[in-house]
Design an enzyme around this catalytic site. Structure first.
Site, short mmCIF file in Angstrom:
data_model
loop_
_atom_site.label_atom_id
_atom_site.label_comp_id
_atom_site.label_asym_id
_atom_site.label_seq_id
_atom_site.Cartn_x
_atom_site.Cartn_y
_atom_site.Cartn_z
N GLU A 84 0.82 -1.23 0.00
CA GLU A 84 0.00 0.00 0.00
C GLU A 84 0.85 1.27 0.00
O GLU A 84 1.16 1.81 1.06
CB GLU A 84 -0.93 0.01 1.23
CG GLU A 84 -1.82 1.23 1.30
CD GLU A 84 -2.68 1.28 2.56
OE1 GLU A 84 -3.49 2.22 2.68
OE2 GLU A 84 -2.54 0.41 3.43
N LYS A 126 -2.95 -2.44 -2.56
CA LYS A 126 -3.95 -1.50 -2.05
C LYS A 126 -3.58 -0.09 -2.54
O LYS A 126 -3.00 0.70 -1.82
CB LYS A 126 -4.02 -1.56 -0.52
CG LYS A 126 -5.13 -0.68 0.04
CD LYS A 126 -5.39 -0.91 1.52
CE LYS A 126 -6.46 0.05 2.02
NZ LYS A 126 -6.87 -0.17 3.40
#
Length: 257
Positions: A84, A126
């Protein structure tokens, strides 16, 4: 399946343009082994990139290297890493500038993932959606967000990666769901879904207010959002009947958690 956030938060990055880096690699292998014993099967590490502050080459490289080391250590200990690098919404830049930065960040991330021998079939991403900065004068339509975001992903993310789980990053609940739905109108090389916090919980938390008598209503509100996003990742969502609360933006300048 339970998972755990394993980073230790953002701190100032010396030598950068007021940017941050994410700490937590020290002792991560032994911590990850212990988390696995306790039942964890995936991990999460969030680092951020700021467009108004550059981003500097140093900050992008540091973000990518940290994510790659974390991913390799996680896999070595049986955990699926969620990768992420959040590109923050802060700023008045255009959607084209966001695309440029996102392509640079994800190029670095995948370069260092490969350098660290990370197994691409065993990670989840993500990412941020490609949108204009929160203070930009023109808002993008769901179709524009979908077109730009999928263009970036197709240029940077190998089809070996099984899933893209978007963060919402301060979009309103309905915005995040409409954008996800637009991305699922035709087949993608990866499963395109959601990993929202604010855009899943906001109406539910405001309905609950910490009061026992509001629990059932708050649960209903959460179920509505979960169902909406479940439909969106199948490309079958309609915003008809959505509440006014769910349409309110949640951008907070300099947001941290």
């Amino acid at each position: 399946m339970p998972g755990i956030k394993v980073d230790k938060g953002l701190v100032p990055l010396p030598g950068s343009n007021n940017e941050s880096w994410c700490q937590g690699l020290d002792g991560l292998a032994s911590r990850s082994a212990e988390y696995y014993k306790q039942g964890a099967r995936f991990a999460k590490w969030r680092t951020v990139v700021s467009i108004p502050n550059g981003p500097s080459d140093l900050a992008v490289k540091e973000a990518a290297w940290g994510l790659a080391r974390y991913a390799a250590i996680s896999q070595d200990n049986g955990l699926v890493p969620i990768v992420e690098p959040e590109i923050l919404l802060d700023g008045d830049h255009s959607i084209d500038r966001t695309l440029e930065v996102a392509e640079k960040v994800w190029a670095e991330v995948f370069f260092y993932l490969a350098e660290n021998n990370v197994f691409f079939e065993g990670i989840l991403l993500k990412p941020s959606m490609v949108t204009p900065g929160a203070e930009h004068k023109e808002k993008a339509t769901p179709q524009q967000v979908a077109d730009y975001t999928l263009k970036m992903l197709k240029r940077r993310v190998p089809p070996a990666v099984p899933g893209i789980m978007f963060l919402s990053g301060g979009q309103s609940e309905v915005e995040a769901t409409l954008n996800l739905n637009a991305m699922n109108q035709s087949p993608n090389p990866w499963h395109v879904s959601f990993s929202y916090a604010r855009a899943l919980q906001n109406t539910s938390l405001k309905t609950w207010k910490g009061l026992p008598e509001n629990i059932e209503a708050a649960q209903r509100a959460l179920l509505i959002r979960a169902k909406a996003n479940s439909l969106a990742q199948l490309g079958r969502y309609s915003a008809e009947g959505e509440s006014e609360e769910s349409k309110k933006g949640m951008f907070v300048k300099g947001y941290t958690y």
